[in-house]
Design an enzyme around this catalytic site. Structure first.
Site, PDB file in Angstrom:
ATOM      1  N   HIS A  47       6.557   9.900  10.342  1.00 10.60           N
ATOM      2  CA  HIS A  47       5.170  10.386  10.404  1.00 10.60           C
ATOM      3  C   HIS A  47       4.406   9.744  11.563  1.00 10.60           C
ATOM      4  O   HIS A  47       3.174   9.705  11.549  1.00 10.60           O
ATOM      5  CB  HIS A  47       4.451  10.140   9.069  1.00 10.60           C
ATOM      6  CG  HIS A  47       4.964  11.002   7.952  1.00 10.60           C
ATOM      7  ND1 HIS A  47       4.688  10.765   6.624  1.00 10.60           N
ATOM      8  CD2 HIS A  47       5.748  12.120   7.974  1.00 10.60           C
ATOM      9  CE1 HIS A  47       5.281  11.694   5.881  1.00 10.60           C
ATOM     10  NE2 HIS A  47       5.931  12.525   6.678  1.00 10.60           N
ATOM     11  N   CYS A  52      -2.015  13.763  32.816  1.00 10.49           N
ATOM     12  CA  CYS A  52      -2.376  15.151  33.195  1.00 10.49           C
ATOM     13  C   CYS A  52      -3.840  15.291  33.621  1.00 10.49           C
ATOM     14  O   CYS A  52      -4.246  16.342  34.117  1.00 10.49           O
ATOM     15  CB  CYS A  52      -2.048  16.117  32.063  1.00 10.49           C
ATOM     16  SG  CYS A  52      -3.120  15.954  30.612  1.00 10.49           S
ATOM     17  N   ASN A  73       9.955   1.279  -6.971  1.00 11.23           N
ATOM     18  CA  ASN A  73       8.543   1.653  -6.946  1.00 11.23           C
ATOM     19  C   ASN A  73       7.816   0.845  -8.012  1.00 11.23           C
ATOM     20  O   ASN A  73       8.424   0.357  -8.960  1.00 11.23           O
ATOM     21  CB  ASN A  73       8.401   3.163  -7.234  1.00 11.23           C
ATOM     22  CG  ASN A  73       7.090   3.745  -6.749  1.00 11.23           C
ATOM     23  OD1 ASN A  73       6.023   3.253  -7.095  1.00 11.23           O
ATOM     24  ND2 ASN A  73       7.166   4.787  -5.942  1.00 11.23           N
TER      25      ASN A  73
HETATM   26  C1  BJW Z   1       4.358   0.395  -4.708  1.00 14.18           C
HETATM   27  C2  BJW Z   1       3.565  -0.707  -4.564  1.00 14.18           C
HETATM   28  C3  BJW Z   1       4.227  -1.913  -4.489  1.00 14.18           C
HETATM   29  C4  BJW Z   1       2.244   0.935  -4.660  1.00 14.18           C
HETATM   30  N1  BJW Z   1       5.547  -1.951  -4.544  1.00 14.18           N
HETATM   31  N2  BJW Z   1       5.636   0.449  -4.785  1.00 14.18           N
HETATM   32  C5  BJW Z   1       7.790  21.871   0.748  1.00 14.18           C
HETATM   33  C6  BJW Z   1       8.700  21.654   1.782  1.00 14.18           C
HETATM   34  C7  BJW Z   1       8.266  21.270   3.045  1.00 14.18           C
HETATM   35  C8  BJW Z   1       6.914  21.094   3.304  1.00 14.18           C
HETATM   36  C9  BJW Z   1       6.016  21.296   2.282  1.00 14.18           C
HETATM   37  C10 BJW Z   1       6.448  21.696   1.033  1.00 14.18           C
HETATM   38  N3  BJW Z   1       5.365  21.812   0.246  1.00 14.18           N
HETATM   39  C11 BJW Z   1       4.278  21.508   0.983  1.00 14.18           C
HETATM   40  C12 BJW Z   1       4.636  21.197   2.232  1.00 14.18           C
HETATM   41  C13 BJW Z   1       3.691  20.799   3.327  1.00 14.18           C
HETATM   42  C14 BJW Z   1       3.261  19.354   3.383  1.00 14.18           C
HETATM   43  C15 BJW Z   1       3.338  18.680   2.022  1.00 14.18           C
HETATM   44  O1  BJW Z   1       4.272  17.988   1.687  1.00 14.18           O
HETATM   45  N4  BJW Z   1       2.312  18.839   1.210  1.00 14.18           N
HETATM   46  C16 BJW Z   1       2.321  18.235  -0.118  1.00 14.18           C
HETATM   47  C17 BJW Z   1       1.106  17.327  -0.250  1.00 14.18           C
HETATM   48  C18 BJW Z   1       2.436  19.309  -1.140  1.00 14.18           C
HETATM   49  N5  BJW Z   1       4.072  18.640   4.351  1.00 14.18           N
HETATM   50  C19 BJW Z   1       3.790  18.683   5.642  1.00 14.18           C
HETATM   51  O2  BJW Z   1       2.860  19.325   6.097  1.00 14.18           O
HETATM   52  C20 BJW Z   1       4.708  17.913   6.557  1.00 14.18           C
HETATM   53  N6  BJW Z   1       5.170  18.762   7.562  1.00 14.18           N
HETATM   54  C21 BJW Z   1       6.045  19.751   7.324  1.00 14.18           C
HETATM   55  O3  BJW Z   1       6.535  19.941   6.228  1.00 14.18           O
HETATM   56  O4  BJW Z   1       6.357  20.479   8.425  1.00 14.18           O
HETATM   57  C22 BJW Z   1       7.162  21.633   8.274  1.00 14.18           C
HETATM   58  C23 BJW Z   1       6.874  22.539   9.444  1.00 14.18           C
HETATM   59  C24 BJW Z   1       7.804  23.506   9.755  1.00 14.18           C
HETATM   60  C25 BJW Z   1       7.567  24.329  10.819  1.00 14.18           C
HETATM   61  C26 BJW Z   1       6.397  24.196  11.555  1.00 14.18           C
HETATM   62  C27 BJW Z   1       5.490  23.244  11.254  1.00 14.18           C
HETATM   63  C28 BJW Z   1       5.724  22.415  10.195  1.00 14.18           C
HETATM   64  C29 BJW Z   1       3.952  16.787   7.251  1.00 14.18           C
HETATM   65  C30 BJW Z   1       3.496  15.757   6.310  1.00 14.18           C
HETATM   66  C31 BJW Z   1       2.666  14.709   7.066  1.00 14.18           C
HETATM   67  C32 BJW Z   1       2.119  13.654   6.121  1.00 14.18           C
HETATM   68  N7  BJW Z   1       1.152  12.903   6.823  1.00 14.18           N
HETATM   69  C33 BJW Z   1       0.564  11.723   6.167  1.00 14.18           C
HETATM   70  C34 BJW Z   1      -0.462  11.135   7.143  1.00 14.18           C
HETATM   71  C35 BJW Z   1       0.263  10.460   8.314  1.00 14.18           C
HETATM   72  C36 BJW Z   1      -0.644   9.702   9.197  1.00 14.18           C
HETATM   73  C37 BJW Z   1      -1.494   8.703   8.462  1.00 14.18           C
HETATM   74  O5  BJW Z   1      -0.984   7.670   7.965  1.00 14.18           O
HETATM   75  O6  BJW Z   1      -2.689   8.945   8.406  1.00 14.18           O
HETATM   76  O7  BJW Z   1       1.581  10.766   5.877  1.00 14.18           O
HETATM   77  S1  BJW Z   1      -0.143  12.063   4.579  1.00 14.18           S
HETATM   78  C38 BJW Z   1       0.361  10.553   3.817  1.00 14.18           C
HETATM   79  O8  BJW Z   1       1.321  10.842   2.778  1.00 14.18           O
HETATM   80  C39 BJW Z   1       1.115   9.784   4.911  1.00 14.18           C
HETATM   81  C40 BJW Z   1       2.250   9.227   4.128  1.00 14.18           C
HETATM   82  O9  BJW Z   1       3.313   8.877   4.993  1.00 14.18           O
HETATM   83  C41 BJW Z   1       2.594  10.331   3.176  1.00 14.18           C
HETATM   84  C42 BJW Z   1       3.390   9.879   1.969  1.00 14.18           C
HETATM   85  O10 BJW Z   1       2.666   8.950   1.239  1.00 14.18           O
HETATM   86  P1  BJW Z   1       3.414   7.892   0.334  1.00 14.18           P
HETATM   87  O11 BJW Z   1       4.195   6.969   1.158  1.00 14.18           O
HETATM   88  O12 BJW Z   1       4.160   8.611  -0.736  1.00 14.18           O
HETATM   89  O13 BJW Z   1       2.167   7.089  -0.244  1.00 14.18           O
HETATM   90  P2  BJW Z   1       1.367   7.264  -1.615  1.00 14.18           P
HETATM   91  O14 BJW Z   1       0.115   6.513  -1.491  1.00 14.18           O
HETATM   92  O15 BJW Z   1       1.273   8.678  -2.001  1.00 14.18           O
HETATM   93  O16 BJW Z   1       2.307   6.575  -2.691  1.00 14.18           O
HETATM   94  C43 BJW Z   1       2.498   5.159  -2.673  1.00 14.18           C
HETATM   95  C44 BJW Z   1       3.611   4.842  -3.645  1.00 14.18           C
HETATM   96  O17 BJW Z   1       3.865   3.448  -3.578  1.00 14.18           O
HETATM   97  C45 BJW Z   1       3.257   5.162  -5.100  1.00 14.18           C
HETATM   98  O18 BJW Z   1       4.363   5.828  -5.690  1.00 14.18           O
HETATM   99  C46 BJW Z   1       3.026   3.778  -5.736  1.00 14.18           C
HETATM  100  O19 BJW Z   1       3.443   3.731  -7.091  1.00 14.18           O
HETATM  101  C47 BJW Z   1       3.907   2.915  -4.882  1.00 14.18           C
HETATM  102  N8  BJW Z   1       3.460   1.534  -4.770  1.00 14.18           N
HETATM  103  N9  BJW Z   1       2.203  -0.288  -4.547  1.00 14.18           N
HETATM  104  C48 BJW Z   1       6.206  -0.772  -4.707  1.00 14.18           C
HETATM  105  N10 BJW Z   1       3.510  -3.072  -4.373  1.00 14.18           N
END
Ligand code: BJW
Length: 248
Positions: free
Chosen positions: A117, A147, A210
């Site tokens: 990401h 650019c 997790n």
């Molecule tokens: C602990 C802890 C401790 C706490 N010890 N554990 C199906 C298939 C494909 C795509 C999609 C689909 N359905 C929907 C989509 C689209 C979309 C998506 O997934 N949406 C869902 C929300 C439904 N995905 C996208 O748009 C992605 N792109 C894509 O699919 O492109 C396809 C494409 C094809 C052709 C043309 C164009 C595109 C892109 C996704 C980008 C995500 N971006 C972000 C922001 C990044 C920049 C930033 O940081 O600001 O990424 S959003 C945010 O979520 C960030 C993270 O990396 C990401 C995941 O978050 P994460 O890591 O899961 O964090 P949390 O907070 O949710 O969870 C924390 C966890 O830690 C929890 O479980 C806690 O329990 C645990 N925890 N403390 C251990 N101490």
């Protein structure tokens, strides 16, 4: 603990990390009760449409997080360190694929890793694609040194609707991995949330670590639940023992 499955010591280990691994270093998670998405609307700060509509707001959001990463004493924790040590000691391939935009894996010493990401400490020109290191604020008046266009410098991160990075490395590594580990990620964001299925279909042993069961916890063979700094070393010890090797 020793897994019921025996692990070949030359197995590839694929590690997916998410915000939870950096939580104990003081970096905010996204979907937890007090996480980033409880304070900001995704549509306002984490989509290309938001950047086109109100780039100042998007810059403010990322400038604040970049400033905290650089100036607030955020350091890698025992979880990041254990993964870096694993890469040094494990006889097979270890690849860390992080969804995190912080630089804590590299600071802990991981080398074979990628940011699917993107990275907070890099900027990218929307016009020409030039990527540069960036540890200070970005704003709409800045001009790209390559650019010459203004207003297009953005954080080099992947927003919703954009293509994640590294798929040419990720999918072949998932296909050859003998062990797939998912650490500190909610299982809500795709394509990362689908990696466990991909690895399992190719016969990998799958392990989740997790604070609590994630959205796709049922897909994993084993789970280590609790804080990452305590659980990651335990799970790595179980891997070494299951491969007949001395623990780290
Ligand atoms: C602990 C802890 C401790 C706490 N010890 N554990 C199906 C298939 C494909 C795509 C999609 C689909 N359905 C929907 C989509 C689209 C979309 C998506 O997934 N949406 C869902 C929300 C439904 N995905 C996208 O748009 C992605 N792109 C894509 O699919 O492109 C396809 C494409 C094809 C052709 C043309 C164009 C595109 C892109 C996704 C980008 C995500 N971006 C972000 C922001 C990044 C920049 C930033 O940081 O600001 O990424 S959003 C945010 O979520 C960030 C993270 O990396 C990401 C995941 O978050 P994460 O890591 O899961 O964090 P949390 O907070 O949710 O969870 C924390 C966890 O830690 C929890 O479980 C806690 O329990 C645990 N925890 N403390 C251990 N101490």
């Amino acid at each position: 603990m020793v897994f019921a499955h025996k692990i070949a010591p030359d197995s590839g280990i694929f590690i997916l990390t998410g915000a939870g691994i950096s939580a104990e270093s003081g970096v905010s998670t996204f979907r937890d009760k007090d996480g980033i998405w409880s304070k900001y609307d995704i549509e306002d700060v984490a989509t290309p449409e938001a950047f086109a509509r109100q780039p100042e707001i998007v810059h403010e959001f990322y400038n604040m997080r970049r400033h905290a990463l650089v100036h607030d004493g955020i350091m890698p924790n025992k979880g990041h360190e254990a993964l870096a040590l694993l890469e040094k000691k494990w006889p097979g391939e270890v690849l860390v694929v992080t969804q995190n935009v912080d630089d804590l894996h590299e600071r802990a010493g991981s080398q074979n890793m990628l940011h699917m990401h993107g990275e907070l400490l890099k900027s990218r020109c929307h016009h020409c694609g030039d990527v540069k290191p960036c540890s200070t604020d970005l704003d709409v008046s800045m001009v790209c040194a390559v650019c010459g266009e203004s207003g297009g410098l953005r954080p080099d991160v992947v927003w919703f609707g954009e293509m994640p990075m590294g798929d040419q490395v990720i999918y072949p590594a998932l296909a050859r991995a003998g062990v797939f580990i998912s650490i500190g990620t909610s299982g809500h964001v795709y394509p990362a949330a689908g990696f466990v299925l991909e690895a399992a279909q190719r016969g990998a042993l799958t392990i989740e670590c997790n604070l609590e069961r994630s959205a796709n916890a049922d897909m994993f063979d084993y789970g280590f639940y609790g804080a990452g700094t305590a659980e990651i070393p335990k799970l790595l010890e179980a891997i070494f023992l299951s491969a007949g090797l001395s623990p780290l």
